[in-house]
Design an enzyme around this catalytic site. Sequence first.
Site, PDB file in Angstrom:
ATOM      1  N   GLU A  13       9.633  -3.800  10.059  1.00 39.00           N
ATOM      2  CA  GLU A  13       9.980  -2.494   9.473  1.00 39.00           C
ATOM      3  C   GLU A  13      10.453  -1.522  10.552  1.00 39.00           C
ATOM      4  OE1 GLU A  13       7.065  -0.696   6.881  1.00 39.00           O
ATOM      5  OE2 GLU A  13       8.281   1.118   6.648  1.00 39.00           O
ATOM      6  N   ASP A  49       0.829  -1.209   0.000  1.00 46.23           N
ATOM      7  CA  ASP A  49       0.000   0.000   0.000  1.00 46.23           C
ATOM      8  C   ASP A  49       0.864   1.260   0.000  1.00 46.23           C
ATOM      9  OD1 ASP A  49       0.889  -0.147   2.578  1.00 46.23           O
ATOM     10  OD2 ASP A  49      -1.090  -0.123   3.514  1.00 46.23           O
TER      11      ASP A  49
END
Length: 271
Positions: free
Chosen positions: A184, A46
């Site tokens: 992340e 996304d």
Amino acid sequence: MARITVDEIKARKVAKGATPIVSLTAYTQPMAKFLDPHCDFLLVGDSLAMVVYGLETTRGVTIEIMCAHGRAVTRGAKQALVVVDLPQGTYEDSTTQAVASARRVIEETDAQAVKLEGGVEMAATVAAIVSAGVPVLGHIGLLPQKAEHRGAFKIQGKGDEGARQVMADAHAIADAGAFAMVIEGTVEPVAREITEQVAVPTIGIGASPACDGQILVSEDMLGLFADFTPKFVKKYAELGGAIEQAVKEYAQDVRKGAFPGLEHCFGVEKK
Ligand code: KIV
């Protein structure tokens, strides 16, 4: 060549002698064709909200948009596994909503798995989607969907409490049945320890070289996204500069009448 399977990715723990997993984002069919021979899996992330649509964060991208890009990528990828992000707002309300969104993405795109963001609080959701037969790639550490603006992207795992939280998230997602997880923007020692502790592969982005694989946003590593380059990106090319130069030459040619030449035209006798 046969497509790489979820089970093959799941078995790729570097500590057990496996080669690190290679992954990049892809949003279009032509890019998927370039990346496919070199990657184990492609993520229709996304992040396309920022990289393709010019939005400030990854929020605001719809499931329809993700499905359209997901389908384009599966048309281009022949051997890499394809994972599509569930966008913000399509899986957090209930496990019923999450399973419906995951099934829709798989049906409309032909991808092999979905990814969603979150740890402990998303464990039941991951378990429900996996039970419904859709493989899930987890995503812990920095969670872009939670950020209202880019300045809110904060490195995770700092201090004892920060480390404990990301560690708990990793275990929760692995126990819930995710076949692998993206870590992340997390401090290196924590990402390393998670990789040692969990049985499924970790895919680092701004995390650790010890992770079982690495992922980057393709446009970042190719020099195609100029707005912002995070510290963890290594640029392997400067394609933005090459595009500018090519367009400059084209514009000059058109303005001075040097393009098109007769060789680019139809119905012209060859001499
Ligand atoms: O959306 C995305 O591209 C991602 C990667 C950065 C892991 O989630």
